[in-house]
Design a protein around this motif. Structure first.
Motif, mmCIF file in Angstrom:
data_model
loop_
_atom_site.group_PDB
_atom_site.id
_atom_site.type_symbol
_atom_site.label_atom_id
_atom_site.label_comp_id
_atom_site.label_asym_id
_atom_site.label_seq_id
_atom_site.Cartn_x
_atom_site.Cartn_y
_atom_site.Cartn_z
ATOM 1 N N GLN A 101 0.815 -1.202 0.000
ATOM 2 C CA GLN A 101 0.000 0.000 0.000
ATOM 3 C C GLN A 101 0.854 1.259 0.000
ATOM 4 O O GLN A 101 0.435 2.304 -0.497
ATOM 5 C CB GLN A 101 -0.931 0.019 1.227
ATOM 6 N N ARG A 102 2.071 1.169 0.566
ATOM 7 C CA ARG A 102 2.910 2.357 0.718
ATOM 8 C C ARG A 102 4.190 2.277 -0.101
ATOM 9 O O ARG A 102 5.235 2.733 0.307
ATOM 10 C CB ARG A 102 3.266 2.536 2.213
ATOM 11 N N MET A 103 4.109 1.680 -1.249
ATOM 12 C CA MET A 103 5.263 1.600 -2.146
ATOM 13 C C MET A 103 5.821 2.985 -2.401
ATOM 14 O O MET A 103 5.080 3.932 -2.590
ATOM 15 C CB MET A 103 4.840 0.960 -3.472
ATOM 16 N N SER A 104 7.132 3.094 -2.367
ATOM 17 C CA SER A 104 7.792 4.383 -2.559
ATOM 18 C C SER A 104 7.327 5.066 -3.829
ATOM 19 O O SER A 104 7.372 4.492 -4.911
ATOM 20 C CB SER A 104 9.308 4.183 -2.615
ATOM 21 N N GLU A 105 6.843 6.286 -3.683
ATOM 22 C CA GLU A 105 6.406 7.056 -4.836
ATOM 23 C C GLU A 105 7.573 7.319 -5.788
ATOM 24 O O GLU A 105 7.405 7.382 -7.002
ATOM 25 C CB GLU A 105 5.796 8.385 -4.378
ATOM 26 N N ASN A 106 8.778 7.458 -5.226
ATOM 27 C CA ASN A 106 9.962 7.663 -6.071
ATOM 28 C C ASN A 106 10.166 6.488 -7.019
ATOM 29 O O ASN A 106 10.505 6.667 -8.195
ATOM 30 C CB ASN A 106 11.211 7.843 -5.209
ATOM 31 N N ALA A 107 9.977 5.268 -6.503
ATOM 32 C CA ALA A 107 10.174 4.086 -7.329
ATOM 33 C C ALA A 107 9.164 4.044 -8.467
ATOM 34 O O ALA A 107 9.511 3.784 -9.621
ATOM 35 C CB ALA A 107 10.059 2.821 -6.480
ATOM 36 N N ILE A 108 7.900 4.298 -8.153
ATOM 37 C CA ILE A 108 6.865 4.271 -9.176
ATOM 38 C C ILE A 108 7.121 5.343 -10.227
ATOM 39 O O ILE A 108 7.092 5.079 -11.425
ATOM 40 C CB ILE A 108 5.469 4.456 -8.549
ATOM 41 N N GLN A 109 7.412 6.573 -9.778
ATOM 42 C CA GLN A 109 7.627 7.675 -10.715
ATOM 43 C C GLN A 109 8.843 7.432 -11.596
ATOM 44 O O GLN A 109 8.826 7.721 -12.800
ATOM 45 C CB GLN A 109 7.792 8.995 -9.950
ATOM 46 N N ALA A 110 9.918 6.892 -11.016
ATOM 47 C CA ALA A 110 11.127 6.644 -11.796
ATOM 48 C C ALA A 110 10.878 5.620 -12.888
ATOM 49 O O ALA A 110 11.336 5.767 -14.024
ATOM 50 C CB ALA A 110 12.260 6.178 -10.881
ATOM 51 N N ILE A 111 10.136 4.561 -12.562
ATOM 52 C CA ILE A 111 9.848 3.529 -13.554
ATOM 53 C C ILE A 111 8.893 4.066 -14.621
ATOM 54 O O ILE A 111 9.045 3.783 -15.811
ATOM 55 C CB ILE A 111 9.262 2.277 -12.863
ATOM 56 N N VAL A 112 7.925 4.881 -14.217
ATOM 57 C CA VAL A 112 7.009 5.504 -15.180
ATOM 58 C C VAL A 112 7.793 6.332 -16.187
ATOM 59 O O VAL A 112 7.587 6.251 -17.405
ATOM 60 C CB VAL A 112 5.971 6.378 -14.455
ATOM 61 N N GLN A 113 8.735 7.156 -15.701
ATOM 62 C CA GLN A 113 9.492 8.047 -16.578
ATOM 63 C C GLN A 113 10.521 7.294 -17.404
ATOM 64 O O GLN A 113 10.713 7.573 -18.588
ATOM 65 C CB GLN A 113 10.178 9.132 -15.753
ATOM 66 N N ALA A 114 11.193 6.323 -16.800
ATOM 67 C CA ALA A 114 12.261 5.613 -17.509
ATOM 68 C C ALA A 114 11.719 4.736 -18.620
ATOM 69 O O ALA A 114 12.312 4.629 -19.691
ATOM 70 C CB ALA A 114 13.073 4.775 -16.522
ATOM 71 N N PHE A 115 10.553 4.105 -18.370
ATOM 72 C CA PHE A 115 10.029 3.143 -19.342
ATOM 73 C C PHE A 115 8.751 3.632 -20.015
ATOM 74 O O PHE A 115 8.141 2.892 -20.781
ATOM 75 C CB PHE A 115 9.784 1.801 -18.660
ATOM 76 N N HIS A 116 8.353 4.916 -19.722
ATOM 77 C CA HIS A 116 7.220 5.522 -20.390
ATOM 78 C C HIS A 116 5.949 4.684 -20.203
ATOM 79 O O HIS A 116 5.200 4.432 -21.134
ATOM 80 C CB HIS A 116 7.523 5.721 -21.880
ATOM 81 N N LEU A 117 5.769 4.245 -18.951
ATOM 82 C CA LEU A 117 4.612 3.435 -18.616
ATOM 83 C C LEU A 117 3.579 4.276 -17.880
ATOM 84 O O LEU A 117 3.887 5.345 -17.353
ATOM 85 C CB LEU A 117 5.022 2.259 -17.720
ATOM 86 N N SER A 118 2.360 3.791 -17.805
ATOM 87 C CA SER A 118 1.359 4.418 -16.954
ATOM 88 C C SER A 118 1.619 3.975 -15.515
ATOM 89 O O SER A 118 2.371 3.033 -15.263
ATOM 90 C CB SER A 118 -0.042 3.977 -17.377
ATOM 91 N N ARG A 119 0.998 4.666 -14.563
ATOM 92 C CA ARG A 119 1.153 4.271 -13.156
ATOM 93 C C ARG A 119 0.651 2.847 -12.942
ATOM 94 O O ARG A 119 1.228 2.071 -12.177
ATOM 95 C CB ARG A 119 0.392 5.250 -12.241
ATOM 96 N N GLU A 120 -0.440 2.500 -13.624
ATOM 97 C CA GLU A 120 -0.997 1.157 -13.469
ATOM 98 C C GLU A 120 -0.021 0.094 -13.960
ATOM 99 O O GLU A 120 0.162 -0.961 -13.329
ATOM 100 C CB GLU A 120 -2.317 1.052 -14.228
#
Length: 321
Positions: free
Chosen positions: A286-305
């Motif tokens: 539930q509390r996954m690091s927002e930094n991790a999610i945002q970095a992966i979204v930006q690096a791989f051009h993915l949606s948050r989902e």
């Protein structure tokens, strides 16, 4: 064991390194030549090798040189001004900025070309507004270097090309141009096109390589930044389909992009695992690091989902967003 905060800082640093590596790769003249031939009308029909060797002036620079157009400046190459700064306006950084010579039957026309990589779609403004602003800054910054008072005939045409990695499904794999055109309302007045065709914005929205079956700039860029295609396969396709030789510099830069993208992914997953151990699986999910999610979204051009699915997290609860 590092805290999740420390790992978040390291992940942010990896993301910055990845972004810088992408810009270095894009600054390769042969890749710029492919972009120019597809997006700039002056180079349509030209050979990409001819563009790279003959028409790109100097060595494009990325994110390192600073130029103040309010002062007398003599950059080491034409087109190295990647920072546009004035005493009364803010500072604007250009990802890649360079000068290019346009082939013409009568004379050589100098263009100022700006290449930008945009990874976020959730902006508070329409991207075209920012792109037009960049063009205006590139024109106004010519005062004092390209022309003086009452020498407006010396203004050089500018292009701002934006590569968008995070586009909606309906917009992916598309190229759109915006320019000044002439519209006569009453009468039959005609101006020389060269006197008003001074700025053009080109927005290139990427998708997936497998969705483009033609050998064109969309397929090339999709291959370069694909998260599914291995680095060796990328090299093979670039040589086979686009005749881009894997010379030492471009091969090294491609390797850096692929290695750093893998590092961002692995470190983001590691943060998720660390938080899961520290707080328990249920709370960690539930509390996954927002930094991790945002970095992966930006690096791989993915949606948050998609990023959450990659990290083995459940779908985001929209009621809490």
């Amino acid at each position: 064991m590092e805290t999740s905060f420390a790992e978040g800082i390291r992940l942010t640093d990896l993301q910055a390194q990845y972004d810088a590596a992408c810009k270095r790769l894009l600054s390769e003249k042969i890749l710029l030549a492919w972009i120019m031939r597809a997006c700039l009308e002056e180079y349509q029909g030209c050979d990409v090798n001819e563009i790279a060797e003959k028409y790109i002036e100097g060595t494009p620079e990325i994110g390192t040189a600073a130029v103040n157009p309010d002062e007398t400046n003599q950059p080491k190459i034409r087109g190295a001004n990647i920072e546009d700064k004035t005493m009364t306006e803010g500072t604007v950084f250009f990802d890649i900025r360079f000068f290019a010579i346009a082939p013409s039957s009568n004379e050589l026309i100098r263009l100022i070309v700006n290449i930008e990589a945009q990874s976020r779609q959730d902006l508070l403004y329409a991207l075209i507004r920012r792109a037009i602003f960049y063009c205006c800054r590139m024109i106004s910054s010519q005062y004092g270097t390209e022309f003086q008072t009452m020498q407006y005939q010396k203004i050089k045409k500018v292009y701002s090309v934006w590569l968008c990695f995070d586009s909606s499904e309906s917009c992916k794999n598309s190229i759109t141009k915006y320019r000044i055109t002439e519209e006569t309302v009453i009468g039959d007045v005609r101006e020389d096109k060269a006197d008003y065709d001074l700025l053009t914005v080109v927005i290139v929205r990427l998708g997936k390589a497998e969705d483009v079956d033609q050998v064109n700039i969309l397929r090339l860029l999709n291959i370069l930044f694909s998260k599914e295609i291995s680095v060796n396969e990328k090299k093979r396709l670039l040589e086979k389909d686009f005749q881009i030789p894997m010379e030492q510099t471009i091969e090294r830069r491609l390797d850096q992009v692929c290695n750093l993208s893998q590092g961002v992914l692995e470190h983001g997953i590691a943060i998720g695992r660390t938080e899961g151990k520290m707080e328990g699986i249920a709370i960690g999910e539930q509390r996954m690091s927002e930094n991790a999610i945002q970095a992966i979204v930006q690096a791989f051009h993915l949606s948050r989902e998609e990023a959450r699915a990659l990290l083995h997290l459940p779908a985001e609860d929209k009621s809490d967003v």
